[in-house]
Design an enzyme around this catalytic site. Sequence first.
Site, PDB file in Angstrom:
ATOM      1  N   TYR A 185       0.824  -1.218   0.000  1.00 16.51           N
ATOM      2  CA  TYR A 185       0.000   0.000   0.000  1.00 16.51           C
ATOM      3  C   TYR A 185       0.863   1.274   0.000  1.00 16.51           C
ATOM      4  CZ  TYR A 185      -3.326   3.369   2.115  1.00 16.51           C
ATOM      5  OH  TYR A 185      -4.093   4.466   2.428  1.00 16.51           O
TER       6      TYR A 185
ATOM      7  N   GLY B 273       1.678  -7.896  -1.045  1.00 15.54           N
ATOM      8  CA  GLY B 273       1.618  -6.910  -2.131  1.00 15.54           C
ATOM      9  C   GLY B 273       1.121  -7.554  -3.412  1.00 15.54           C
TER      10      GLY B 273
ATOM     11  N   ALA C 202       7.418  -5.609   5.556  1.00 15.65           N
ATOM     12  CA  ALA C 202       7.202  -6.108   6.918  1.00 15.65           C
ATOM     13  C   ALA C 202       5.845  -6.781   6.968  1.00 15.65           C
ATOM     14  CB  ALA C 202       7.235  -4.967   7.934  1.00 15.65           C
TER      15      ALA C 202
ATOM     16  N   TYR D 204       4.403  -7.016  17.145  1.00 16.74           N
ATOM     17  CA  TYR D 204       4.577  -6.191  15.937  1.00 16.74           C
ATOM     18  C   TYR D 204       5.312  -4.892  16.282  1.00 16.74           C
ATOM     19  CZ  TYR D 204       3.448  -2.634  12.458  1.00 16.74           C
ATOM     20  OH  TYR D 204       3.538  -1.588  11.569  1.00 16.74           O
TER      21      TYR D 204
ATOM     22  N   ASN E 243      10.595 -12.423  10.161  1.00 12.70           N
ATOM     23  CA  ASN E 243      10.408 -11.651   8.922  1.00 12.70           C
ATOM     24  C   ASN E 243      10.842 -10.188   9.086  1.00 12.70           C
ATOM     25  OD1 ASN E 243       9.130 -11.676   6.107  1.00 12.70           O
ATOM     26  ND2 ASN E 243       8.125  -9.919   7.043  1.00 12.70           N
TER      27      ASN E 243
HETATM   28  N1  LIG Z   1      -0.530   1.048   6.842  1.00 15.79           N
HETATM   29  C1  LIG Z   1      -0.313   1.759   7.948  1.00 15.79           C
HETATM   30  O1  LIG Z   1      -1.195   2.497   8.421  1.00 15.79           O
HETATM   31  C2  LIG Z   1       1.044   1.706   8.636  1.00 15.79           C
HETATM   32  C3  LIG Z   1       1.209   2.426   9.822  1.00 15.79           C
HETATM   33  C4  LIG Z   1       2.464   2.392  10.448  1.00 15.79           C
HETATM   34  C5  LIG Z   1       3.511   1.683   9.879  1.00 15.79           C
HETATM   35  N2  LIG Z   1       3.310   0.969   8.742  1.00 15.79           N
HETATM   36  C6  LIG Z   1       4.450   0.228   8.176  1.00 15.79           C
HETATM   37  O2  LIG Z   1       4.606   0.635   6.839  1.00 15.79           O
HETATM   38  C7  LIG Z   1       5.068  -0.439   6.024  1.00 15.79           C
HETATM   39  C8  LIG Z   1       4.159  -0.589   4.827  1.00 15.79           C
HETATM   40  O3  LIG Z   1       2.820  -0.788   5.268  1.00 15.79           O
HETATM   41  P1  LIG Z   1       1.682  -1.161   4.224  1.00 15.79           P
HETATM   42  O4  LIG Z   1       0.382  -0.852   4.854  1.00 15.79           O
HETATM   43  O5  LIG Z   1       2.020  -0.606   2.888  1.00 15.79           O
HETATM   44  O6  LIG Z   1       1.862  -2.756   4.204  1.00 15.79           O
HETATM   45  P2  LIG Z   1       1.686  -3.790   2.993  1.00 15.79           P
HETATM   46  O7  LIG Z   1       1.450  -5.124   3.607  1.00 15.79           O
HETATM   47  O8  LIG Z   1       0.672  -3.277   2.031  1.00 15.79           O
HETATM   48  O9  LIG Z   1       3.124  -3.743   2.313  1.00 15.79           O
HETATM   49  C9  LIG Z   1       4.215  -4.476   2.789  1.00 15.79           C
HETATM   50  C10 LIG Z   1       4.836  -5.196   1.603  1.00 15.79           C
HETATM   51  O10 LIG Z   1       6.008  -5.879   2.038  1.00 15.79           O
HETATM   52  C11 LIG Z   1       6.039  -7.175   1.436  1.00 15.79           C
HETATM   53  N3  LIG Z   1       6.870  -7.994   2.338  1.00 15.79           N
HETATM   54  C12 LIG Z   1       6.655  -8.256   3.649  1.00 15.79           C
HETATM   55  N4  LIG Z   1       7.674  -8.946   4.164  1.00 15.79           N
HETATM   56  C13 LIG Z   1       8.574  -9.148   3.172  1.00 15.79           C
HETATM   57  C14 LIG Z   1       9.846  -9.789   3.075  1.00 15.79           C
HETATM   58  N5  LIG Z   1      10.404 -10.368   4.138  1.00 15.79           N
HETATM   59  N6  LIG Z   1      10.482  -9.808   1.888  1.00 15.79           N
HETATM   60  C15 LIG Z   1       9.928  -9.211   0.794  1.00 15.79           C
HETATM   61  N7  LIG Z   1       8.735  -8.575   0.820  1.00 15.79           N
HETATM   62  C16 LIG Z   1       8.067  -8.543   1.998  1.00 15.79           C
HETATM   63  C17 LIG Z   1       4.586  -7.580   1.334  1.00 15.79           C
HETATM   64  O11 LIG Z   1       4.341  -8.550   0.324  1.00 15.79           O
HETATM   65  C18 LIG Z   1       3.924  -6.238   0.984  1.00 15.79           C
HETATM   66  O12 LIG Z   1       3.883  -6.007  -0.409  1.00 15.79           O
HETATM   67  C19 LIG Z   1       5.133  -1.654   6.940  1.00 15.79           C
HETATM   68  O13 LIG Z   1       6.479  -1.802   7.349  1.00 15.79           O
HETATM   69  C20 LIG Z   1       4.250  -1.273   8.123  1.00 15.79           C
HETATM   70  O14 LIG Z   1       4.682  -1.892   9.307  1.00 15.79           O
HETATM   71  C21 LIG Z   1       2.098   0.969   8.103  1.00 15.79           C
END
Ligand SMILES: NC(=O)c1ccc[n+]([C@@H]2O[C@H](COP(=O)([O-])OP(=O)(O)OC[C@H]3O[C@@H](n4cnc5c(N)ncnc54)[C@H](O)[C@@H]3O)[C@@H](O)[C@H]2O)c1
Length: 348
Positions: A16, A41, A89, A162, A106
């Site tokens: 995202y 993703g 993540a 987390y 992870n």
């Molecule tokens: N969405 C929120 O509101 C929010 C808030 C605070 C922090 N975050 C952090 O922001 C980041 C992105 O969030 P998001 O909502 O886009 O999440 P998301 O799940 O949409 O995107 C994370 C992507 O990382 C990939 N991934 C995960 N582990 C992996 C690995 N070991 N190797 C390769 N690819 C891997 C997944 O397939 C996914 O495409 C994350 O680290 C999350 O912890 C998000």
Amino acid sequence: MTCDFKNVLVTGGAGYIGSHTVRALQSQGFNPIVLDNFVYGHEYIVRDVLKVPFVTGQLGDRELLENVLSGRHPCCNNQKCIAVIHFAAYAYVGESVISPQKYYRNNVGDSLVLLEVIHSLSQIDKSNPIPIIFSSTCATYGIPPDNSKISENFPQNPINPYGRSKLMIENMIKDFGNAYNMPSVIFRYFNAAGAHPKCDLGEDHTPETHLIPLVLQTSLGRRPEIHIYGDDYETPDGTCIRDYIHVCDLADAHVLGLKKVLHQKEQFVFNLGNGNGTSVQEVIKACELITGLDIPSRVFPRRVGDPPVLVSSSENACKQLGWTPRYPSIEVMIKHAFKWHQNHESIV
Ligand SMILES: NC(=O)c1ccc[n+]([C@@H]2O[C@H](COP(=O)([O-])OP(=O)(O)OC[C@H]3O[C@@H](n4cnc5c(N)ncnc54)[C@H](O)[C@@H]3O)[C@@H](O)[C@H]2O)c1
């Protein structure tokens, strides 16, 4: 600005926030290269929508990382990466409580491999260390002592695996910075929301746990009702208050952070939020107004560990990065998200 020598590795770039940031990087003349295992993703986003070079793989794959960062991988056009933006993540709080091993392996384990590879490649040209920009979270603050706006120096006491995994990565990045001069930007996001105004990128999580997409999916009849966890908090309408930040504003902050850390090779930490709180009831009402649809809801008991109010002070990011959120209004975030959800029938 040409794309030569502008390769930036974006881990989790098919997710995202990562996908919106890839677009922001492209618009600023950088050449993002996505590494994603597509566990969460979406491959079509990077292949067909963003049309960006991508590598399918696991972050913890040391050899793959070395090839991509050093420019040896075929998708790199023989150019090394000048920086890493690290989104990859797992981010489901509830799952992290049940399966902490999955989260530490992870999130923490794979991030350690990434830091080791960045460090070893930075040894080759010590005057040009590779900076890392990392997605941390307000979950690292745990339950704040009061309802005041949270600044970066608030105590960090995460209350679930987390949040703890993210704090561990923050600490590793700081330690690598202190010991090896690794430049970094740690961004602690509050609640990402909205979708790209072009409506071709949006929030497509399966399972979905975030409030706005859940409410909008309910409005579209894809869920029977929205669950409100607690209406007896000490807030004006009794429901929890959170700070929503448009995903494009997060993406802009990453580009500004990247430029800053490439120029000023230091360590930075910034909260990213709007500094405004919106309650669960206010989100539901705003969604009803924007969609023109009734949204059935039901109140459940409070969930363990939900603070009543989480609102950011993002003054530092505004001052030091020159960042100004373009879409601070919750209504605009909901409008963009609704448009995206109307056109994308995600699996719920
Ligand atoms: N969405 C929120 O509101 C929010 C808030 C605070 C922090 N975050 C952090 O922001 C980041 C992105 O969030 P998001 O909502 O886009 O999440 P998301 O799940 O949409 O995107 C994370 C992507 O990382 C990939 N991934 C995960 N582990 C992996 C690995 N070991 N190797 C390769 N690819 C891997 C997944 O397939 C996914 O495409 C994350 O680290 C999350 O912890 C998000």
